[in-house]
Motif scaffolding. Sequence first.
Motif, PDB file in Angstrom:
ATOM      1  N   THR A   1      20.998 -22.179 -35.608  1.00  0.00           N
ATOM      2  CA  THR A   1      19.593 -22.070 -36.016  1.00  0.00           C
ATOM      3  C   THR A   1      18.873 -23.410 -35.890  1.00  0.00           C
ATOM      4  O   THR A   1      17.680 -23.455 -35.570  1.00  0.00           O
ATOM      5  N   ASP A   2      19.573 -24.498 -36.142  1.00  0.00           N
ATOM      6  CA  ASP A   2      18.939 -25.818 -36.059  1.00  0.00           C
ATOM      7  C   ASP A   2      18.586 -26.205 -34.619  1.00  0.00           C
ATOM      8  O   ASP A   2      17.631 -26.958 -34.383  1.00  0.00           O
ATOM      9  N   SER A   3      19.361 -25.690 -33.669  1.00  0.00           N
ATOM     10  CA  SER A   3      19.127 -26.079 -32.271  1.00  0.00           C
ATOM     11  C   SER A   3      18.082 -25.215 -31.577  1.00  0.00           C
ATOM     12  O   SER A   3      17.559 -25.593 -30.532  1.00  0.00           O
ATOM     13  N   ALA A   4      17.765 -24.054 -32.153  1.00  0.00           N
ATOM     14  CA  ALA A   4      16.784 -23.158 -31.523  1.00  0.00           C
ATOM     15  C   ALA A   4      15.372 -23.687 -31.712  1.00  0.00           C
ATOM     16  O   ALA A   4      15.032 -24.237 -32.762  1.00  0.00           O
ATOM     17  N   GLU A   5      14.528 -23.502 -30.699  1.00  0.00           N
ATOM     18  CA  GLU A   5      13.132 -23.913 -30.815  1.00  0.00           C
ATOM     19  C   GLU A   5      12.382 -23.027 -31.806  1.00  0.00           C
ATOM     20  O   GLU A   5      11.510 -23.493 -32.536  1.00  0.00           O
ATOM     21  N   ASP A   6      12.711 -21.733 -31.807  1.00  0.00           N
ATOM     22  CA  ASP A   6      12.022 -20.822 -32.703  1.00  0.00           C
ATOM     23  C   ASP A   6      12.932 -19.634 -33.018  1.00  0.00           C
ATOM     24  O   ASP A   6      13.710 -19.200 -32.170  1.00  0.00           O
ATOM     25  N   ILE A   7      12.826 -19.136 -34.236  1.00  0.00           N
ATOM     26  CA  ILE A   7      13.587 -17.965 -34.665  1.00  0.00           C
ATOM     27  C   ILE A   7      12.598 -16.952 -35.217  1.00  0.00           C
ATOM     28  O   ILE A   7      11.780 -17.272 -36.083  1.00  0.00           O
ATOM     29  N   TYR A   8      12.678 -15.737 -34.714  1.00  0.00           N
ATOM     30  CA  TYR A   8      11.775 -14.666 -35.132  1.00  0.00           C
ATOM     31  C   TYR A   8      12.615 -13.535 -35.708  1.00  0.00           C
ATOM     32  O   TYR A   8      13.496 -13.003 -35.037  1.00  0.00           O
ATOM     33  N   ASP A   9      12.363 -13.180 -36.964  1.00  0.00           N
ATOM     34  CA  ASP A   9      13.129 -12.106 -37.586  1.00  0.00           C
ATOM     35  C   ASP A   9      12.200 -11.114 -38.263  1.00  0.00           C
ATOM     36  O   ASP A   9      11.092 -11.462 -38.672  1.00  0.00           O
ATOM     37  N   THR A  10      12.656  -9.873 -38.345  1.00  0.00           N
ATOM     38  CA  THR A  10      11.901  -8.818 -39.008  1.00  0.00           C
ATOM     39  C   THR A  10      12.846  -8.031 -39.902  1.00  0.00           C
ATOM     40  O   THR A  10      14.058  -8.022 -39.681  1.00  0.00           O
ATOM     41  N   PRO A  11      12.303  -7.344 -40.916  1.00  0.00           N
ATOM     42  CA  PRO A  11      13.142  -6.525 -41.784  1.00  0.00           C
ATOM     43  C   PRO A  11      13.689  -5.302 -41.061  1.00  0.00           C
ATOM     44  O   PRO A  11      13.379  -5.061 -39.889  1.00  0.00           O
ATOM     45  N   MET A  12      14.469  -4.527 -41.785  1.00  0.00           N
ATOM     46  CA  MET A  12      15.031  -3.307 -41.240  1.00  0.00           C
ATOM     47  C   MET A  12      13.928  -2.378 -40.710  1.00  0.00           C
ATOM     48  O   MET A  12      12.836  -2.337 -41.244  1.00  0.00           O
ATOM     49  N   CYS A  13      14.251  -1.644 -39.671  1.00  0.00           N
ATOM     50  CA  CYS A  13      13.380  -0.646 -39.060  1.00  0.00           C
ATOM     51  C   CYS A  13      12.305  -1.239 -38.170  1.00  0.00           C
ATOM     52  O   CYS A  13      11.386  -0.529 -37.776  1.00  0.00           O
ATOM     53  N   GLY A  14      12.412  -2.512 -37.835  1.00  0.00           N
ATOM     54  CA  GLY A  14      11.474  -3.094 -36.878  1.00  0.00           C
ATOM     55  C   GLY A  14      12.083  -3.180 -35.497  1.00  0.00           C
ATOM     56  O   GLY A  14      11.751  -4.083 -34.731  1.00  0.00           O
ATOM     57  N   GLU A  15      12.984  -2.233 -35.162  1.00  0.00           N
ATOM     58  CA  GLU A  15      13.743  -2.344 -33.922  1.00  0.00           C
ATOM     59  C   GLU A  15      12.866  -2.457 -32.678  1.00  0.00           C
ATOM     60  O   GLU A  15      13.090  -3.317 -31.824  1.00  0.00           O
ATOM     61  N   VAL A  16      11.860  -1.570 -32.582  1.00  0.00           N
ATOM     62  CA  VAL A  16      11.046  -1.545 -31.368  1.00  0.00           C
ATOM     63  C   VAL A  16      10.190  -2.799 -31.257  1.00  0.00           C
ATOM     64  O   VAL A  16      10.167  -3.471 -30.221  1.00  0.00           O
ATOM     65  N   SER A  17       9.483  -3.147 -32.334  1.00  0.00           N
ATOM     66  CA  SER A  17       8.616  -4.328 -32.285  1.00  0.00           C
ATOM     67  C   SER A  17       9.440  -5.600 -32.098  1.00  0.00           C
ATOM     68  O   SER A  17       9.025  -6.529 -31.389  1.00  0.00           O
ATOM     69  N   ARG A  18      10.610  -5.637 -32.719  1.00  0.00           N
ATOM     70  CA  ARG A  18      11.478  -6.817 -32.596  1.00  0.00           C
ATOM     71  C   ARG A  18      11.989  -6.971 -31.165  1.00  0.00           C
ATOM     72  O   ARG A  18      11.989  -8.067 -30.602  1.00  0.00           O
ATOM     73  N   THR A  19      12.405  -5.871 -30.571  1.00  0.00           N
ATOM     74  CA  THR A  19      12.924  -5.920 -29.206  1.00  0.00           C
ATOM     75  C   THR A  19      11.818  -6.250 -28.216  1.00  0.00           C
ATOM     76  O   THR A  19      12.008  -7.040 -27.284  1.00  0.00           O
ATOM     77  N   GLU A  20      10.616  -5.674 -28.431  1.00  0.00           N
ATOM     78  CA  GLU A  20       9.502  -5.996 -27.543  1.00  0.00           C
ATOM     79  C   GLU A  20       9.119  -7.465 -27.666  1.00  0.00           C
ATOM     80  O   GLU A  20       8.785  -8.122 -26.668  1.00  0.00           O
ATOM     81  N   GLU A  21       9.191  -7.992 -28.877  1.00  0.00           N
ATOM     82  CA  GLU A  21       8.879  -9.409 -29.073  1.00  0.00           C
ATOM     83  C   GLU A  21       9.824 -10.277 -28.255  1.00  0.00           C
ATOM     84  O   GLU A  21       9.407 -11.245 -27.599  1.00  0.00           O
ATOM     85  N   ALA A  22      11.099  -9.934 -28.278  1.00  0.00           N
ATOM     86  CA  ALA A  22      12.082 -10.697 -27.511  1.00  0.00           C
ATOM     87  C   ALA A  22      11.786 -10.621 -26.017  1.00  0.00           C
ATOM     88  O   ALA A  22      11.846 -11.628 -25.295  1.00  0.00           O
ATOM     89  N   ILE A  23      11.435  -9.433 -25.541  1.00  0.00           N
ATOM     90  CA  ILE A  23      11.133  -9.245 -24.116  1.00  0.00           C
ATOM     91  C   ILE A  23       9.868 -10.007 -23.724  1.00  0.00           C
ATOM     92  O   ILE A  23       9.823 -10.687 -22.695  1.00  0.00           O
ATOM     93  N   ASP A  24       8.828  -9.934 -24.555  1.00  0.00           N
ATOM     94  CA  ASP A  24       7.590 -10.651 -24.269  1.00  0.00           C
ATOM     95  C   ASP A  24       7.828 -12.160 -24.211  1.00  0.00           C
ATOM     96  O   ASP A  24       7.249 -12.856 -23.366  1.00  0.00           O
ATOM     97  N   ARG A  25       8.641 -12.644 -25.093  1.00  0.00           N
ATOM     98  CA  ARG A  25       8.928 -14.087 -25.080  1.00  0.00           C
ATOM     99  C   ARG A  25       9.646 -14.482 -23.789  1.00  0.00           C
ATOM    100  O   ARG A  25       9.383 -15.545 -23.223  1.00  0.00           O
ATOM    101  N   ALA A  26      10.549 -13.618 -23.344  1.00  0.00           N
ATOM    102  CA  ALA A  26      11.248 -13.904 -22.084  1.00  0.00           C
ATOM    103  C   ALA A  26      10.293 -13.814 -20.897  1.00  0.00           C
ATOM    104  O   ALA A  26      10.340 -14.644 -19.981  1.00  0.00           O
ATOM    105  N   LEU A  27       9.419 -12.820 -20.900  1.00  0.00           N
ATOM    106  CA  LEU A  27       8.433 -12.697 -19.822  1.00  0.00           C
ATOM    107  C   LEU A  27       7.471 -13.881 -19.801  1.00  0.00           C
ATOM    108  O   LEU A  27       6.899 -14.220 -18.757  1.00  0.00           O
ATOM    109  N   ALA A  28       7.279 -14.514 -20.962  1.00  0.00           N
ATOM    110  CA  ALA A  28       6.397 -15.679 -21.045  1.00  0.00           C
ATOM    111  C   ALA A  28       7.093 -16.967 -20.612  1.00  0.00           C
ATOM    112  O   ALA A  28       6.499 -18.047 -20.669  1.00  0.00           O
TER     113      ALA A  28
END
Length: 323
Positions: free
Chosen positions: A113-140
Motif C-alpha cells: 500500500t505504501d508503494s502504490a500511487e493511489d488506492i481506490y476501495d469501495t464497500p461490499m456490492c460495488g463490484e460493477v462500479s469498482r471494476t469499471e473504475e479499475a478499467i477506466d484508470r487503465a484506459l487513462a
Amino acid sequence: MSTDETTNEASTDTESKCGGSEATPDTDSESKCGGSTSESSGSKCGGSTDDSDEEEVGATVDDFDADPGQLVAVGLGPGQPEGMTDRAKTALANAEHIVGYTTYVELLPDEITDSAEDIYDTPMCGEVSRTEEAIDRALAGNDVAIIGSGDPNVYALAGLALEIIESKGATATMLDFEVVPGVPAAQSCAARVGAPLVNDTVSISLSDHLTDMPTIESRLHAAAKEGFTIAIYNPWSRKRRDNYEKCCEILLEHRDPDTPVGVVHAAGREDEEVEIVELRDLPELGETDLVDMTTTLLIGNEETYVWDDRMVTPRGYETKYDY
C-alpha cells in the motif's frame, strides 16, 4: 468475503489521479478516469433496489486520449501476506493504482500500500462500479491491479472485467489484461482440516446475490445426491439466513447425519477458527460466530472419514495398490 458493509468516509470532492473528481459517495459521481458511476440507494446484495438504479457502464474507449496502461486481476489467496504468491506480490508492487473491496485492501501488507500511487476501495456490492473504475484508470494510461481474495476466477471479478472491457469497445490485448491466480478459499480451507477435496468436488456459494435460491437449491440437490464432496462458500449472512437453513435441510436429505464437515472461519486471518463437526451439528452452528460470510464449509462424501483430527476423502488408490 465479509458481511461488513464498510462506509466510504470521504465527505468532500477529492482530486483524481486521472484528472477527474470524485464526488461524495451518496451522489452520482464522475469516474476518476472519465467514466460515470451511479450509486444506487439500495443494496445489490439483498436490500431493496429498483431495477432502474442498476449500474451502467459510462465511458467508452473513445473517451480516453492516453496510451492504455495495464490491468491485472490479482488473487490474494487466503488473506495473510505469506499466503500470497510471489507472482501476486510482484504484480501489486508494479501496479501504480490498486482497486478493491475495502476488506481486501485492508489485508494488503504495508509495503504494497505504501508503494502504490493511489488506492481506490469501495464497500461490499460495488463490484460493477469498482471494476469499471479499475478499467477506466487503465484506459487513462495507468498500470492498475484489481484485487480480490482467493482466486480471480472463483466467485470473483476476472470475468466481469473482461465483460466491461468489451462493452467499452476496448480489448483485453489493448490493456495487456492478465489474471494472476491465487489460492482459492476451498483449497486454503481444505488444507486446514486435512485432505477432504482429493476427489470430485462441487463449489457452491449460498449468498450469491447474482443467483436465485431455487437455482442454488437445485445445484445442492444434484451435488449431494451424486456424492460429490461439496465446498460451500459464503454460507451465512444476515439477509440470507434462510439459505443456510435450506442448505442444511438438503444436505441431510441426501447425506448421513454423521458425515464429516470441515468448518473453517476466516482462513489465514487473525480470527481464524477451525472445527470438524458432523453434518447433524451444522444447523445449530448457523447462529454462532463460527459461520458467516468468511466461512467455508467442506461437506464430505460417503467415503470421507476423520482420522487423527483430520478429514480424509480416499482418492481410490486402495482399490488399485497394496499399501
